[in-house]
Every structure is written in C-alpha cells, then in structure tokens.
Write an enzyme that holds these catalytic residues in place. Structure first.
Site, PDB file in Angstrom:
ATOM      1  N   ASP A 114      -4.758   5.859  11.248  1.00 42.90           N
ATOM      2  CA  ASP A 114      -3.883   5.473  10.354  1.00 42.90           C
ATOM      3  C   ASP A 114      -2.708   6.379  10.367  1.00 42.90           C
ATOM      4  OD1 ASP A 114      -2.087   4.915   8.044  1.00 42.90           O
ATOM      5  OD2 ASP A 114      -3.677   5.153   6.629  1.00 42.90           O
ATOM      6  N   HIS A 116       0.400   5.387   6.521  1.00 43.44           N
ATOM      7  CA  HIS A 116       0.324   5.967   4.950  1.00 43.44           C
ATOM      8  C   HIS A 116       0.181   7.331   5.474  1.00 43.44           C
ATOM      9  CE1 HIS A 116      -1.614   2.121   4.726  1.00 43.44           C
ATOM     10  NE2 HIS A 116      -0.845   1.829   3.728  1.00 43.44           N
ATOM     11  N   SER A 144       0.635  -1.187  -0.141  1.00 44.20           N
ATOM     12  CA  SER A 144      -0.127   0.116   0.023  1.00 44.20           C
ATOM     13  C   SER A 144       0.911   1.347   0.059  1.00 44.20           C
ATOM     14  CB  SER A 144      -0.975   0.173   1.203  1.00 44.20           C
ATOM     15  OG  SER A 144      -0.344  -0.109   2.305  1.00 44.20           O
TER      16      SER A 144
END
Length: 417
Positions: free
Chosen positions: A391, A394, A141
């Site tokens: 998160d 990211h 990712s």
C-alpha cells in the site's frame, strides 16, 4: 447672600439625590427586560464555545496568511501523541507499528511551511472549538484515513464512543465525544456525485458517474453537519462511464464501449463543482465550514505487488521531487473550484466558509510514510518474498497524515475566531 447660598446648596443636593435615584430606577428596570430577552433569545451553546485559557492563548496564534502548500519536512524530537496500540480506531491496514514495521524514523518529521509555524496538534483546543458540533469526513478511503488520524489525536484527551456503524464494511460510522458533545462521522462517497462503483458483486468492471447530481449519501444529511471535510481523487483513475442530464457524456478507459474517450480531469472538476454548488445552495447563509482536502499522490515504484514498491525511509528534500502532471492537475482543479465557490459566497455576503486543505506537496514529499508491505501483519516473518501486497497510497497511523489535521485545526481556528 448667606440665605441664597444655603438655598442653592440644598437645591444642588436635592438634584444630586434625584439623579442617583433615577439611575437606580433605570438599572432596576433593566433587570426584568434582560430576563425577558434571554428567555426569548437564549444564547445557544452551539454558537458559544467555552472560553478557557487554552482557547484565549491559541486565538493569538492564528495566521490567516499562512501558505501551507510550500515548505519542507524538518526533523522533530516530539513523539506522536498516540501509537498503534494506544488508539483503537486505526484500520488494520494502516497500523504499521503493530504489523511489524521495523523502522520508526518516519514518525519524527514535522511539516514546516516557508512563512509560518504550525503548532503541534492540541486535542483540547480542537474539541473546545467544535463543542456541540458535528464534523463529517466525506469521500473515499483517504477521507477515512484522515478521519482515523483525527480520532486518534482527539482520543488522547477524550475517549470517542462508537454510536453507529454499517454492518462490517465500516464505510459509514459515527462517534461521539460525550464530554464535549462533539460528533465525528465518516461517509463513504468516492465520487461525491451520484455513482455506481465497479465491483464483483455488482458485475461492473467500470464505474458509472452521474455528474449533475450530488450523492444523497451525504447530501441528504447536509444540514446535520457543521464541519465537512471532502476528500476524493483516486477513484477517478479507474475505468468509468460518465452521464450528464441522463445521457452519456463520454468515458475513461472503456475500449469495449462505443463512447468518446474524454479522460477524467474535466470530470473531476465537474464532480467538485457539483459538490460545492450543492453545499452553497443549501448552506450559503449558515455559519458552517467546508474543507476540501487536496489530492494526495501515491508513491509506487514498479509493480504494486513487487518487493520494495515504496522503499523510501526518509522524506524527499526540498527540490528533490517535483509534482507529476496528474498530481498538479488534480490539485489545480480543487484549488480553483474552492476559490471560485468562496468568492461566490462572499459576493452575496454569505456566512458559509469554504477552504482548501492544501496537502498535495507535503504528501508528495513523504514517500516513507506509507504502510507498504506492512499493510498486512509481519509480511516477512517467513523470509523475504518476491511478491507481496503493498500500500503506497494510504498513510501509516501515526504518520504524515497527522500533519493534515494540524492544518485542519488552524483552519478551524480561523473559522471560529
């Protein structure tokens, strides 16, 4: 005397005339030869990008000695090229603006290496340099995060057209910038080697990695790619069993099995080594570019679902935060494997270029650039919560990861020039 002088003068004029005719005949004879040559050996547009004022000006700005790893984040008054509403390819979980993140200071910092300058990203130049070419982001990712940053940056110049996607998972997608005949793809391959991912659907609570085989999801299309950006790391932290030559090599965090616990640093090295070996074996003599984006540290403070899991609002100052052991080791593996592979290509006078996009330190110093709770829309619309998804791995788009693509452009410039 007069007669001899007149004779010599006529002779010289005749000689000059003959010489001029000979030159003219030679020039005329070259025209059909040139036409035959270009008919048999046409110039490929994929090898000759358009030469524009932008390209010429930027060719003077490449700095092959630039060390992008060491530097600091400095305040900037330049606004991002795009925002959460102007770019339609941002994954929802990284669209911090649209999801209601109230602060915007994280958007106004630029990475400044110690010994050089990185120009702001120029989408026109990037597209010109890779015209008629295919750029593939391959990995997990984080590869997708960097890909979506690049798409947003390039979309400020030319609109990408989505030409392929795999059902609803979007792990394999492809876009085309028709104006430049540029293709950009993302290929999901979180180990780069052959593997089975743990998931509820598969019934596996651990990953399976086959370390001596490159993942066919990208390896089968290797010759279609001109620029490959590999980015992996975080999936290696999960429980896994490792195989080599069809036998169990060991495992990581698998107490329920009777396998030797061997950790993951050496396994990570084997995966990078297998990947670069596959690329070298296939493309050594090809004019292509392979880039390995180094490990990007996470910034969790406490539990992942606790309020304020990544609370910072500004970058770390130089010297304020040192890299932890794991981040250092992951980066070390990638840098060493890239250097070894590049030297092996050079030793056989190959044309393939292999480089590291060394972002570990610049990523480490940006604890403020993650979505945090804003991975979901308006997480505090009903008041503060004790538990909320965060998160801290990211990056918001726009955000710090755009700087990775500024460095990628510098690498592409060196490759093309």
């Amino acid at each position: 005397m007069g007669t001899n002088h007149h004779y010599a003068q006529n002779h010289q004029q005749n000689a000059n005339c003959f010489t001029k005719k000979l030159i003219a005949w030679a020039l005329y004879s070259l025209i059909p030869l040139a036409l035959i040559h270009f008919y048999l050996f046409p110039i490929s547009p994929a090898q000759t990008p358009p030469i524009t004022e932008t390209t010429i000006e930027h060719s003077k700005q490449t700095n092959p000695q630039c060390d992008y790893f060491n530097g600091t984040w400095v305040k900037s008054t330049i606004n991002p090229l795009y925002n959460g509403k102007s770019c339609g390819t941002i994954k929802k979980g990284q669209n911090c603006m649209v999801h209601g993140r109230p602060d915007s200071g994280y958007l106004h910092w630029r990475w400044k290496p110690e010994n050089c300058q990185i120009p702001p990203f120029d989408p026109t130049l990037f597209l010109e340099l890779i015209n008629n070419r295919h750029v593939a982001f391959i990995g997990d990712s984080m590869a997708r995060n960097q890909l979506e940053s690049l798409l947003c940056l390039l979309s400020t110049k030319s609109e990408p057209e989505l030409v392929y996607r795999d059902s609803e998972e979007n792990k394999f997608r492809r876009w085309v910038f028709k104006e430049y005949n540029v293709t950009v793809s993302v290929v999901w391959s979180p180990f780069l080697v052959k593997g089975l991912e743990k998931s509820a659907a598969s019934g596996l609570n651990h990953n399976k990695l086959y370390l001596d085989s490159a993942d066919e999801k990208w390896a089968s299309d290797l010759n279609k790619f001109d620029v490959m950006v590999f980015s992996i790391g975080h999936w290696f932290l999960h429980p896994a069993i490792y195989y080599e030559r069809e036998r169990v090599l060991g495992c990581h965090h698998c107490p329920e099995f009777n396998h030797t616990e061997i950790g993951f640093f050496g396994i990570f090295r084997k995966a990078i080594n297998t990947t670069l070996k596959k690329v070298k074996d296939e493309l050594n003599m090809s004019d292509k570019l392979v880039v390995v984006t180094t490990f990007s540290p996470a910034h969790f403070e406490g539990e992942w679902d606790s309020a304020g899991a990544c609370p910072k609002k500004v970058p770390y100052k130089q010297g304020e935060k040192e890299m932890e052991y794991m981040d250092t080791e992951m980066r070390k593996v990638e840098i060493e494997e890239v250097m070894t592979a590049a030297k092996e290509v050079e030793a056989i006078k190959g044309r393939l270029r292999i480089e590291a996009l060394d972002v570990t330190r610049l990523a480490l110093m940006r604890p403020d650039g993650h979505p945090g709770p804003y991975m979901n829309p308006n997480p505090f619309s009903e008041g503060k919560k004790e538990r909320v998804q965060n998160d801290c791995v990211h990056w918001c788009l726009p955000g710090p990861i755009d700087s990775w693509n500024e460095i990628l452009l510098e690498i592409v410039k060196r490759w093309r020039y």
